[in-house]
Write an enzyme that holds these catalytic residues in place. Structure first.
Site, PDB file in Angstrom:
ATOM      1  N   GLY A   1      89.457  55.971 -42.263  1.00 29.60           N
ATOM      2  CA  GLY A   1      88.705  56.461 -43.138  1.00 29.60           C
ATOM      3  C   GLY A   1      87.450  55.930 -43.087  1.00 29.60           C
TER       4      GLY A   1
ATOM      5  CB  CYS B   1      74.988  51.322 -71.421  1.00 30.96           C
ATOM      6  SG  CYS B   1      73.491  52.411 -72.001  1.00 30.96           S
ATOM      7  CD  GLU B   2      80.047  48.279 -67.333  1.00 33.62           C
ATOM      8  OE1 GLU B   2      80.194  49.214 -67.934  1.00 33.62           O
ATOM      9  OE2 GLU B   2      81.028  47.647 -66.848  1.00 33.62           O
TER      10      GLU B   2
HETATM   11  N1  LLP Z   1      95.651  54.780 -44.819  1.00 36.91           N
HETATM   12  C1  LLP Z   1      96.210  54.293 -45.899  1.00 36.91           C
HETATM   13  C2  LLP Z   1      97.420  54.615 -46.089  1.00 36.91           C
HETATM   14  C3  LLP Z   1      95.134  53.717 -47.058  1.00 36.91           C
HETATM   15  O1  LLP Z   1      95.834  53.476 -48.068  1.00 36.91           O
HETATM   16  C4  LLP Z   1      94.073  53.729 -46.534  1.00 36.91           C
HETATM   17  C5  LLP Z   1      92.919  53.122 -47.287  1.00 36.91           C
HETATM   18  C6  LLP Z   1      93.365  54.167 -45.198  1.00 36.91           C
HETATM   19  C7  LLP Z   1      94.226  54.790 -44.321  1.00 36.91           C
HETATM   20  C8  LLP Z   1      92.129  54.190 -44.828  1.00 36.91           C
HETATM   21  O2  LLP Z   1      91.781  52.751 -44.684  1.00 36.91           O
HETATM   22  P1  LLP Z   1      90.222  52.654 -44.080  1.00 36.91           P
HETATM   23  O3  LLP Z   1      90.162  53.311 -42.642  1.00 36.91           O
HETATM   24  O4  LLP Z   1      89.015  53.441 -44.766  1.00 36.91           O
HETATM   25  O5  LLP Z   1      90.215  51.203 -44.298  1.00 36.91           O
HETATM   26  N2  LLP Z   1      88.093  51.484 -51.929  1.00 36.91           N
HETATM   27  C9  LLP Z   1      88.144  50.521 -51.225  1.00 36.91           C
HETATM   28  C10 LLP Z   1      89.002  50.967 -50.016  1.00 36.91           C
HETATM   29  C11 LLP Z   1      90.293  51.182 -50.373  1.00 36.91           C
HETATM   30  C12 LLP Z   1      91.122  51.783 -49.081  1.00 36.91           C
HETATM   31  C13 LLP Z   1      92.414  52.389 -49.589  1.00 36.91           C
HETATM   32  N3  LLP Z   1      93.260  52.870 -48.428  1.00 36.91           N
HETATM   33  C14 LLP Z   1      86.856  50.014 -50.587  1.00 36.91           C
HETATM   34  O6  LLP Z   1      85.672  50.689 -51.339  1.00 36.91           O
HETATM   35  O7  LLP Z   1      86.462  49.315 -49.924  1.00 36.91           O
END
Ligand code: LLP
Length: 431
Positions: free
Chosen positions: A292, A361-362
Site C-alpha cells: 500500500g 483544539c488539541e
Molecule cells: N495487507 C494487509 C493485510 C494489511 O493489514 C496492510 C496494512 C497492508 C497489506 C498494506 O501494508 P503497507 O504496504 O501499506 O505497509 N495506518 C498505519 C499503517 C497501517 C497498516 C495497516 N495494514 C500508518 O499510517 O503507518
C-alpha cells in the site's frame, strides 16, 4: 530531495511532477494532497517487473487500498494490471464504483460483518482472506445460501516480530489478526476449511507489519509459510496454490531513511520461496503481495498555508498550518516522522527549527516537532512530504474541519481527483 518527483524551479518554488506547488495551492486551495501519477505507476510497474524477472510472472500484486482509497486510485491500479486488497464494505463499494473487476479483488478484515461477507459474495470477489473460525462458518453458510463456492485464503500469524511501531505490527501471536501457528489454530482452520463444501481453500496469507526496512522477516516468512502449506498438504490432502505475503515495504520519509529497493525485496522473497519449496518438496505456489504505502506514499505531499508563527522564548516556535491531525493523524498516533519545506522558499536554507502545529483544539495536534524548515512567515505555503499513504484515508472531520481536496499531477499538469469537502457536506447527515 526525498524523491526525484520533487524539484525547485526558477522562482525558487518547490515542484512535484513538474508542477509548481505554490500555484497548486493558489489554484486548488489548502490543505491539498498532491500525488504524482508517474511515480505511482512506476511503483506498480517495479513490483510487477520484479516478479516477471525473478518468478516468471507467476504472481499477483494487490494494491492495499487502505493506504489511499478513492475511485481514481482503483482506476489507475487496474490500468497497471494490479489487483486490489479491500478491507471493508466501503472500500469494496468504492472499487466496484470505479469499475474495478471484482475477480481481481481480495477481501480482508478481522471482523467482517455478515452483511459485508454477503456483499462480497454477491459481488463475486476473487478471494476472501478468512481471519477466524466464526467467519469461516458464517461465510460457508452464506455461500451455501447463495449457491456459490468462494475461493478463500487463511490469514496466518507467522510468529514473526519485525522492527516497526507496535501499532502496525501484525505478525506476532498477540495480534487480533488471523490464526496463530504456535498453538495449532492454523492447521485446525485448514482442516475445517478443506472439509467445507461452499468455500475452496486455495491459499494462505500473512502480513507481518508495515513500514519495514529489514529483509529478513520476509525471508523468514517465506520459509514458515511454505512449511505450513506442506503441513496442510500432509494433513488435509489439499495442495494450496497461492501464498500471499501481504505488504509492509518501507518508504523514505526522511533523507536518512534507506528503504530496500522494490526489486531487491521481491528478488529476496522469490529466492526464499524457491528455496523453501525445494526444502519441503512443495510445488512453487502463485505468489501475491499487498503493498500500500510503497505504491502511493512516495512522491506525494500535502500543501498548507502557514498562519500564526508563535515563538515562546527559550521553549520553541509553533508554526501553525490550516490543517493538522484532521488530515494527517500520523504524528499524533505513531510519532511518525516527516520532512517539510516552505514551498515558496524552497531555494533557501532550511535553518529554522519549527514545531508544525495544526488548527485542531488539541495540544497533541502536531505534524512534526523540532524539524528544520526555511524561515516561515504568515501566508507562506508549507509542503509536508511523503504524505500519500494513510493520510487522506485516516483523515477525519474532527472539529468539523472539511477534508481537503486531492489532485494528481503528471508531466507538468494537474487534475482534481477528490473534491474538497464543504460545510454543507459536514451537515449532510445531521437531522
Ligand atoms: N495487507 C494487509 C493485510 C494489511 O493489514 C496492510 C496494512 C497492508 C497489506 C498494506 O501494508 P503497507 O504496504 O501499506 O505497509 N495506518 C498505519 C499503517 C497501517 C497498516 C495497516 N495494514 C500508518 O499510517 O503507518
Amino acid at each position: 530531495m526525498l524523491s526525484k518527483s520533487y524539484a525547485v524551479n526558477g522562482k525558487g518554488h518547490l515542484t512535484i511532477g513538474g508542477v509548481d506547488t505554490v500555484e497548486l495551492a493558489e489554484n486548488y486551495g489548502t490543505p491539498l494532497y498532491v500525488f504524482d501519477e508517474n511515480d505511482i505507476r512506476n511503483s506498480c510497474r517495479e513490483f510487477k517487473a520484479a516478479f516477471d524477472k525473478y518468478y516468471g510472472g507467476n504472481a499477483r500484486v494487490y494494491y492495499a487500498s487502505k493506504a489511499f482509497s478513492c475511485k481514481e486510485m482503483y482506476r489507475l491500479t487496474d490500468s497497471e494490471g494490479l489487483c486490489a486488497d479491500v478491507v471493508s464494505g466501503g472500500e469494496l463499494y468504492t472499487a466496484l464504483s470505479a469499475g474495478f473487476p471484482s475477480e481481481n479483488i481480495g477481501f480482508h478484515g478481522n471482523n467482517k460483518t455478515p452483511d459485508e461477507l454477503a456483499y462480497a459474495l454477491d459481488s463475486r470477489v476473487g478471494r476472501i482472506v478468512v481471519d477466524n473460525i466464526y467467519e469461516l462458518h458464517t461465510l460457508d453458510a452464506l455461500a451455501e445460501e447463495k449457491g456459490v463456492c468462494q475461493k478463500i485464503l487463511l490469514r496466518i500469524k507467522p510468529g514473526i516480530d519485525c522492527h516497526t511501531h507496535d501499532y502496525i505490527k501484525t505478525g506476532q501471536i498477540d495480534s487480533k489478526f488471523g490464526f496463530a501457528l504456535e498453538n495449532g489454530e492454523a492447521l485446525e482452520a485448514a482442516k475445517l476449511a478443506t472439509a467445507m463444501e461452499n468455500v475452496e481453500l486455495v491459499g494462505i496469507h500473512c502480513h507481518i507489519g508495515s513500514q519495514i526496512f529489514e529483509t529478513q522477516p520476509f525471508v523468514d516468512a517465506a520459509d514458515i509459510m511454505v512449511s505450513l502449506a506442506k503441513t496442510i498438504e500432509k494433513n488435509c490432502g489439499k495442495t494450496l496454490t497461492e501464498i500471499n505475503f501481504g505488504g509492509g515495504y518501507g518508504i523514505k520519509y526522511l533523507e536518512s531513511d534507506s528503504p530496500v529497493p522494490k526489486g531487491d525485496s521481491i528478488r529476496l522473497l522469490c529466492e526464499a520461496v524457491k528455496e523453501a519449496s525445494e526444502k519441503y518438496g512443495f510445488p512453487l505456489p502463485t505468489l501475491a503481495i499487498e503493498p500500500g504505502r510503497s505504491i502511493v506514499g512516495d512522491a506525494t505531499l500535502t500543501l498548507y498555508k502557514i498562519g500564526v508563527v508563535k515563538t515562546i522564548k527559550d521553549v520553541r516556535t509553533y508554526v501553525s498550518v490550516d490543517g493538522g491531525m484532521s488530515d494527517n493523524p500520523r504524528y499524533a498516533l505513531y510519532g511518525a516522522e516527516y520532512e517539510a519545506i516552505v514551498a515558496n522558499k524552497a531555494d533557501k536554507p532550511r535553518d529554522f527549527t519549527a514545531t508544525i502545529a495544526g488548527k485542531c483544539c488539541e495540544s497533541g495536534d502536531l505534524i512534526q516537532e523540532h524539524t528544520k524548515i526555511q524561515t516561515p512567515e504568515v501566508g507562506d505555503t508549507l509542503a509536508v512530504l511523503s504524505t500519500g499513504a494513510y493520510n487522506y484515508s485516516m483523515a477525519s472531520n474532527y472539529n468539523r474541519i472539511p477534508r481537503p481536496a486531492a489532485v494528481m499531477v503528471k508531466d507538468g499538469s494537474s487534475r482534481l481527483i477528490i473534491e474538497r469537502e464543504t460545510y454543507e457536506d459536514l451537515i449532510r447527515k445531521d437531522i
